[in-house]
Design a protein around this motif. Structure first.
Motif, PDB file in Angstrom:
ATOM      1  N   THR A 152      -6.966   1.451   4.829  1.00 21.50           N
ATOM      2  CA  THR A 152      -7.005   0.233   4.019  1.00 21.50           C
ATOM      3  C   THR A 152      -6.394  -0.913   4.827  1.00 21.50           C
ATOM      4  OG1 THR A 152      -6.667   1.609   2.076  1.00 21.50           O
ATOM      5  CG2 THR A 152      -6.331  -0.748   1.783  1.00 21.50           C
TER       6      THR A 152
ATOM      7  N   ARG B 141       0.092   6.771   9.690  1.00 25.03           N
ATOM      8  CA  ARG B 141      -0.397   5.842   8.672  1.00 25.03           C
ATOM      9  C   ARG B 141      -0.352   4.389   9.134  1.00 25.03           C
ATOM     10  NH1 ARG B 141       1.283   5.230   2.518  1.00 25.03           N
ATOM     11  NH2 ARG B 141      -0.228   3.574   2.387  1.00 25.03           N
ATOM     12  N   CYS B 142       0.759   4.036   9.803  1.00 27.17           N
ATOM     13  CA  CYS B 142       0.890   2.665  10.313  1.00 27.17           C
ATOM     14  C   CYS B 142      -0.214   2.396  11.339  1.00 27.17           C
ATOM     15  CB  CYS B 142       2.250   2.466  10.978  1.00 27.17           C
ATOM     16  SG  CYS B 142       3.616   2.574   9.841  1.00 27.17           S
TER      17      CYS B 142
ATOM     18  N   LEU C 194      -6.605   6.635 -10.938  1.00 28.49           N
ATOM     19  CA  LEU C 194      -7.446   5.432 -10.836  1.00 28.49           C
ATOM     20  C   LEU C 194      -8.187   5.133 -12.128  1.00 28.49           C
ATOM     21  CD1 LEU C 194      -9.055   5.699  -7.300  1.00 28.49           C
ATOM     22  CD2 LEU C 194      -7.529   3.928  -8.101  1.00 28.49           C
TER      23      LEU C 194
ATOM     24  N   HIS D  25      -7.610  -0.948  -3.200  1.00 24.22           N
ATOM     25  CA  HIS D  25      -7.581   0.512  -3.331  1.00 24.22           C
ATOM     26  C   HIS D  25      -8.878   1.063  -3.920  1.00 24.22           C
ATOM     27  CE1 HIS D  25      -6.838   0.536  -7.662  1.00 24.22           C
ATOM     28  NE2 HIS D  25      -6.032  -0.479  -7.469  1.00 24.22           N
TER      29      HIS D  25
ATOM     30  N   THR E 103       0.828  -1.205   0.000  1.00 32.25           N
ATOM     31  CA  THR E 103       0.000   0.000   0.000  1.00 32.25           C
ATOM     32  C   THR E 103       0.865   1.259   0.000  1.00 32.25           C
ATOM     33  OG1 THR E 103      -0.154  -0.330   2.369  1.00 32.25           O
ATOM     34  CG2 THR E 103      -2.088  -0.910   1.074  1.00 32.25           C
ATOM     35  N   TRP E 104       2.164   1.097   0.202  1.00 31.82           N
ATOM     36  CA  TRP E 104       3.052   2.260   0.245  1.00 31.82           C
ATOM     37  C   TRP E 104       3.505   2.688  -1.146  1.00 31.82           C
ATOM     38  CZ3 TRP E 104       4.430   4.802   4.763  1.00 31.82           C
ATOM     39  CH2 TRP E 104       4.067   4.174   5.956  1.00 31.82           C
TER      40      TRP E 104
ATOM     41  N   LYS F  18     -11.504   2.742  -1.541  1.00 26.38           N
ATOM     42  CA  LYS F  18     -11.310   4.151  -1.189  1.00 26.38           C
ATOM     43  C   LYS F  18     -11.335   4.365   0.328  1.00 26.38           C
ATOM     44  CE  LYS F  18     -12.909   5.766  -5.617  1.00 26.38           C
ATOM     45  NZ  LYS F  18     -13.727   6.630  -6.388  1.00 26.38           N
ATOM     46  N   LEU F  19     -10.586   3.558   1.039  1.00 30.12           N
ATOM     47  CA  LEU F  19     -10.525   3.694   2.503  1.00 30.12           C
ATOM     48  C   LEU F  19      -9.323   4.534   2.923  1.00 30.12           C
ATOM     49  CD1 LEU F  19     -11.305  -0.036   3.344  1.00 30.12           C
ATOM     50  CD2 LEU F  19     -12.846   1.890   3.617  1.00 30.12           C
ATOM     51  N   GLU F  20      -8.588   5.005   1.945  1.00 34.57           N
ATOM     52  CA  GLU F  20      -7.382   5.817   2.192  1.00 34.57           C
ATOM     53  C   GLU F  20      -6.444   5.115   3.182  1.00 34.57           C
ATOM     54  OE1 GLU F  20      -7.443   9.932   2.158  1.00 34.57           O
ATOM     55  OE2 GLU F  20      -9.377  10.084   1.182  1.00 34.57           O
ATOM     56  N   ASP F  21      -6.027   5.812   4.239  1.00 37.62           N
ATOM     57  CA  ASP F  21      -5.044   5.220   5.151  1.00 37.62           C
ATOM     58  C   ASP F  21      -5.621   4.068   5.975  1.00 37.62           C
ATOM     59  OD1 ASP F  21      -3.186   6.921   4.224  1.00 37.62           O
ATOM     60  OD2 ASP F  21      -3.066   8.185   6.012  1.00 37.62           O
TER      61      ASP F  21
ATOM     62  N   ARG G  44      -3.058  14.940  -2.287  1.00 36.91           N
ATOM     63  CA  ARG G  44      -2.037  14.728  -1.287  1.00 36.91           C
ATOM     64  C   ARG G  44      -0.618  14.904  -1.828  1.00 36.91           C
ATOM     65  NH1 ARG G  44      -3.731  10.887   2.553  1.00 36.91           N
ATOM     66  NH2 ARG G  44      -5.333  11.844   3.844  1.00 36.91           N
TER      67      ARG G  44
ATOM     68  N   SER H  47       0.581   7.841  -0.139  1.00 35.73           N
ATOM     69  CA  SER H  47      -0.678   7.595   0.576  1.00 35.73           C
ATOM     70  C   SER H  47      -1.503   6.556  -0.162  1.00 35.73           C
ATOM     71  CB  SER H  47      -1.503   8.872   0.647  1.00 35.73           C
ATOM     72  OG  SER H  47      -0.773   9.858   1.283  1.00 35.73           O
ATOM     73  N   ALA H  48      -2.316   5.846   0.620  1.00 33.96           N
ATOM     74  CA  ALA H  48      -3.177   4.851  -0.014  1.00 33.96           C
ATOM     75  C   ALA H  48      -4.132   5.569  -0.957  1.00 33.96           C
ATOM     76  CB  ALA H  48      -3.954   4.097   1.047  1.00 33.96           C
ATOM     77  N   MET H  49      -4.448   4.942  -2.083  1.00 38.21           N
ATOM     78  CA  MET H  49      -5.333   5.575  -3.059  1.00 38.21           C
ATOM     79  C   MET H  49      -6.748   5.684  -2.497  1.00 38.21           C
ATOM     80  SD  MET H  49      -4.302   4.201  -6.723  1.00 38.21           S
ATOM     81  CE  MET H  49      -2.629   4.112  -7.311  1.00 38.21           C
ATOM     82  N   PRO H  50      -7.556   6.662  -2.814  1.00 37.00           N
ATOM     83  CA  PRO H  50      -7.223   7.794  -3.671  1.00 37.00           C
ATOM     84  C   PRO H  50      -6.422   8.835  -2.893  1.00 37.00           C
ATOM     85  CG  PRO H  50      -9.448   7.984  -2.893  1.00 37.00           C
ATOM     86  CD  PRO H  50      -8.916   6.722  -2.315  1.00 37.00           C
ATOM     87  N   HIS H  51      -5.358   9.272  -3.490  1.00 37.36           N
ATOM     88  CA  HIS H  51      -4.374  10.060  -2.753  1.00 37.36           C
ATOM     89  C   HIS H  51      -4.385  11.529  -3.111  1.00 37.36           C
ATOM     90  CE1 HIS H  51      -2.813   8.867  -6.499  1.00 37.36           C
ATOM     91  NE2 HIS H  51      -2.858   7.640  -6.121  1.00 37.36           N
TER      92      HIS H  51
END
Lengths: 297, 185
Positions: free
Chosen positions: B46, B148-149, A270, B38, A128-129, B41-44, A213, A206-210
């Motif tokens: 996930t 984030r972690c 995306l 992804h 996810t990074w 769309k849960l962002e951080d 950011r 950042s995890a998508m959608p980013h």
């Protein structure tokens, strides 16, 4: 044999895979120029690509009439598809050119290098990074590592790994992505080029959608940056041609000594389906300087 | 004991399903992470399903073969990622060792303990990954990384509590044998 007398050999490493993996990891970090990890990863993809290319085909002349018609139809469909892709690319480039022409006439006039159209065949990364996508063009079409990837006139990323018929694109949101940028004021395009604010674009992973950011680094505190300003690439490092649109400034947050600039990218990665790989290479002078640095190390 | 009986005895002690679970499960989870998660769309927030599976292996798979399966599991994720080859392999090997120690202190059959172990395990794996990014010069900033972690770990904990019983049920349906709390996989 006592433990202390064991010698570090290939068989010992095979019996201790964690140590072998740590050595591989250390090699990849300490000697990034060797690209050990990337080469090993490509080994899994290249046989698949070669296998699909090695399928024996009957010569066209030996086909029956019905089969010839089918082959012609398939070729025609492919040609139409390529033309549609090219048309979409030109339309997108034209609309972005109009927007850029209002913001910064000088950049909009800068010609772009020749491009190879490519379709995004896989989007996403198991971690996810990291952010990447795979495209259906590779070394056979002239694609090389480090070439910029765009959609119209907007920056998407750069080619990270290349196979014969496929390539991996590092997206601009990946934490390892860096690009030299300029911040352009659309209200005052006639500003002295030397006085423009320079910055470094770095993806934050950042995890998508980013979006929005993306952040710009190394902007000095007090720089005249405000929301609504356009961000375009700078050819300072030779990695990207000047004038590729990146995004629009949305927020500036003053911090100790620097200005944190948050931007909203032009593209939604995306939904990206067709991209263009620009046949742009870093100047030889840069490569020679890097080789010299490597020799000094 | 004659030869046939000895062979049968040895076979019965061998692990079953390990290759298929590690390689098949690894590839499926890598694809799920790359192509599907992804889109939620849960962002951080996930969830890190891959780490949940690695933790399950570390807690419940037979200790025969030591950290090998976790290392292979991590390598599969590395091959599907842009990052440094071997980073997840090393992290999951360490997770395997930590899970072994944690098992001695906490009962992994209790949902509360599973939640705690999943949260801590996911946080450590993701933080370790960011340490490797930072060593390679690609870090995103320590405060941002810790936030984030933590969000990923919080999203993963409850999911592990739900997924562990499902995994036990599926292994039971596959016919895998269990002794001393470990599945013979």
């Amino acid at each position: 044999m006592r433990r202390s007398e064991e010698k570090l050999s290939l068989s010992w490493l095979l019996r201790h895979p964690l140590v072998a993996t740590c050595i591989l990891l250390a090699l990849t970090i300490a000697l990034p120029y060797l690209r050990v990890g990337e080469r090993l990863k490509l080994m899994t993809f290249l046989p698949l690509a070669r296998a699909s290319a090695d399928v024996e085909q009957t010569p066209y002349e030996e086909l029956e009439d019905e089969q010839k018609v089918r082959v012609d139809l398939a070729l025609e469909r492919e040609r139409v598809s390529n033309l549609e892709t090219e048309n979409a690319r030109l339309r997108a480039a034209l609309s972005q050119l109009d927007a850029l022409a209002q913001a910064a006439p000088g950049f909009a006039e800068a010609p772009l290098p020749a491009a190879v159209n490519a379709r995004v065949i896989f989007r996403g990364d198991a971690s996810t990074w990291r952010h990447c996508c795979w495209i259906n063009r590779g070394r056979q079409q002239g694609v090389e590592e480090g070439m910029p990837v765009v959609a119209g006139r907007s920056l998407v990323g750069r080619v990270f790994m290349v196979g014969d018929g496929h390539a991996c694109v590092q997206l601009l949101t990946d934490p390892g992505f860096l690009a030299s940028c300029l911040i352009v004021d659309p209200d005052d395009p006639a500003i002295d080029p030397a006085a423009r604010v320079r910055a470094v674009l770095r993806g934050d992973g950042s995890a998508m959608p980013h979006f929005p950011r993306l952040e710009l680094e190394d902007v000095p505190a007090g720089a005249p940056v405000k929301a609504g300003m356009h961000v375009v690439t700078n050819d300072y490092s030779g990695q990207f041609p000047a004038g590729l649109a990146v995004g629009v400034v949305r927020e500036t947050i003053p911090q100790a000594g620097f200005l944190q600039v948050r931007i909203e990218a032009n593209l939604d990665l995306l939904t990206l389906e067709v991209v263009q790989v620009l046949m742009h290479k870093r100047p030889e002078l840069e490569k020679e300087a890097l080789a010299l640095l490597k020799r000094k190390k | 004991m004659n030869l046939a009986a000895r062979v049968a005895f040895t076979r019965s002690r061998q692990v079953r399903w390990r290759g298929r679970i590690v390689i098949g499960g690894g590839v499926v989870l890598a694809v799920v992470h790359a192509a599907l998660l992804h889109r939620l769309k849960l962002e951080d927030f996930t969830p890190d399903l891959y780490t949940v599976a690695a933790l399950f292996l570390g807690l419940f798979a037979s200790r025969h073969g030591r950290y090998g399966p976790s290392l292979v599991f991590g390598l599969i994720r590395d091959f599907f990622s842009l990052g440094l080859l071997g980073s997840y392999a090393v992290l999951y090997s360490l997770l395997h060792k930590v899970a072994g120690r944690a098992r001695e202190k906490l009962d992994p059959e209790r949902p509360g303990n599973v939640f705690v172990m999943a949260v801590i395990g996911t946080f450590l794996v993701n933080f370790g990954y960011h340490v490797m990014l930072a060593v390679g010069g690609d870090g995103v900033g320590w405060s941002r990384a810790i936030t984030r972690c933590a969000s990923t770990a919080i999203a993963t904990g409850p999911l592990a509590v739900l997924l562990f019983p499902i995994a036990h049920f599926m292994l039971e349906k596959l016919g895998a044998k269990r002794s001393g709390g470990f599945w013979n996989i």
